[in-house]
Every structure is written in structure tokens, then in C-alpha cells.
Design an enzyme around this catalytic site. Structure first.
Site, PDB file in Angstrom:
ATOM      1  N   ARG A  77      96.873  34.853  46.256  1.00 46.50           N
ATOM      2  CA  ARG A  77      95.706  33.986  46.095  1.00 46.50           C
ATOM      3  C   ARG A  77      95.191  33.550  47.459  1.00 46.50           C
ATOM      4  NH1 ARG A  77      99.269  32.594  42.009  1.00 46.50           N
ATOM      5  NH2 ARG A  77      98.354  32.654  39.919  1.00 46.50           N
ATOM      6  N   LYS A  99     100.514  28.741  43.460  1.00 45.46           N
ATOM      7  CA  LYS A  99     100.082  27.985  42.288  1.00 45.46           C
ATOM      8  C   LYS A  99     101.295  27.351  41.616  1.00 45.46           C
ATOM      9  CE  LYS A  99      97.016  28.479  38.347  1.00 45.46           C
ATOM     10  NZ  LYS A  99      96.183  29.419  37.607  1.00 45.46           N
ATOM     11  N   ARG A 134      92.177  39.873  44.256  1.00 42.06           N
ATOM     12  CA  ARG A 134      93.408  39.705  43.470  1.00 42.06           C
ATOM     13  C   ARG A 134      93.297  40.457  42.143  1.00 42.06           C
ATOM     14  NH1 ARG A 134      97.949  36.567  42.699  1.00 42.06           N
ATOM     15  NH2 ARG A 134      98.245  35.630  40.640  1.00 42.06           N
ATOM     16  N   HIS A 174     102.979  35.633  38.429  1.00 44.05           N
ATOM     17  CA  HIS A 174     102.649  34.813  37.265  1.00 44.05           C
ATOM     18  C   HIS A 174     103.922  34.247  36.639  1.00 44.05           C
ATOM     19  CE1 HIS A 174      98.530  36.876  36.307  1.00 44.05           C
ATOM     20  NE2 HIS A 174      98.421  35.912  37.204  1.00 44.05           N
TER      21      HIS A 174
END
Length: 144
Positions: A7, A32, A98, A121
Site C-alpha cells: 500500500r 493496515k 496494488r 490481507h
């Protein structure tokens, strides 16, 4: 970012010491969900970064004019300039890089778990948006 899928916030937060170019990895201290993680770098990207850091041992990987850390907004503006110079006419953003990375990993592997790991993720549900099945694979699966 196109080669690693990280990111923009993680990219602009990188310091030179976050790179492990021998292993082709980068430590993401800013990710994140405030989860530190790592990303894998393709050999070609690692080699480009090796030349880019050229003996620097610390400090921001992508410094601004005065040596300070650039912002995500500044990076997005730079990206627009680089795209224009390269003759790319399609609209693009840091997240487009991304997304392209994720689509390429999934197309290459057909494996959502590998794609999930490559993107970092936490949930496979976030990764399913990249799952695409081309018509030829369906034909092959049904014996057509």
C-alpha cells in the site's frame, strides 16, 4: 508498488533499513490494521532498489526535497507525472498498482491463498475480489 503490492502508506513509511535486498524482502512497519508484516520483492525490483539506495544505510527510502518523508498525496502526484512521462494514458492511482499486482498474482497462480499472502490481507474475503476465472479454464474443467 507494482512489483510488491504494498500500500502507498506502507511505501512512503519505508526506511532504508527496512530493506533486506539479499532475501528480496521488505519489512512493513506501517501496514493496515497496525500489523507489522513483510512483503516479497521480485529480483528485478530488489536490484533497482540496490542501485537506488547506493550506500545509504538509514533514513527514509523515498525522501522529499529536504530529506523528509514524502506523503501519500505527494507520491500520488509524482505517480501522475511518471505516468505522463511514460506515455500511459489510462487513469491510475497508487491503489491501481496494488490492484494490478493482485490481479497478476492471481492470474499466475489461480490460488487465492497465495494472493492473500502476497497482499498481506488478514481475511480471505478481502482477496476474493481478485478471483476471476477465464472462459478457457471453465471449458477445460467441464471437458468442452
Amino acid at each position: 508498488m507494482l512489483g510488491s503490492g504494498i500500500r502507498v502508506g506502507s511505501a512512503v513509511a519505508l526506511d532504508v533499513e527496512d530493506l533486506d535486498l539479499e532475501r528480496g524482502e521488505v519489512r512493513l512497519r506501517t501496514a493496515k490494521g497496525d500489523r507489522p508484516s513483510q512483503a516479497v520483492l521480485p529480483r528485478g525490483v530488489a536490484e533497482l532498489l540496490r542501485g537506488y539506495v547506493a550506500g545509504r544505510r538509514d533514513g527514509p527510502l523515498f525522501p522529499g526535497r529536504r530529506g523528509e518523508r514524502i506523503t501519500a498525496r505527494h507520491f500520488a502526484r509524482r505517480l501522475q507525472c511518471w505516468l505522463r512521462r511514460a506515455g500511459v494514458e489510462r487513469p491510475a492511482s497508487p491503489h491501481t498498482l496494488r490492484h494490478s499486482f493482485a490481479a497478476r498474482v492471481y492470474a499466475r497462480t489461480g490460488d487465492l491463498l497465495v494472493t492473500q499472502a502476497a497482499l498481506g490481507h488478514a481475511s480471505i474475503a478481502s482477496t476474493t475480489v481478485y478471483a476471476r476465472c477465464d472462459r478457457e479454464r471453465v471449458r477445460e474443467a467441464v471437458g468442452a
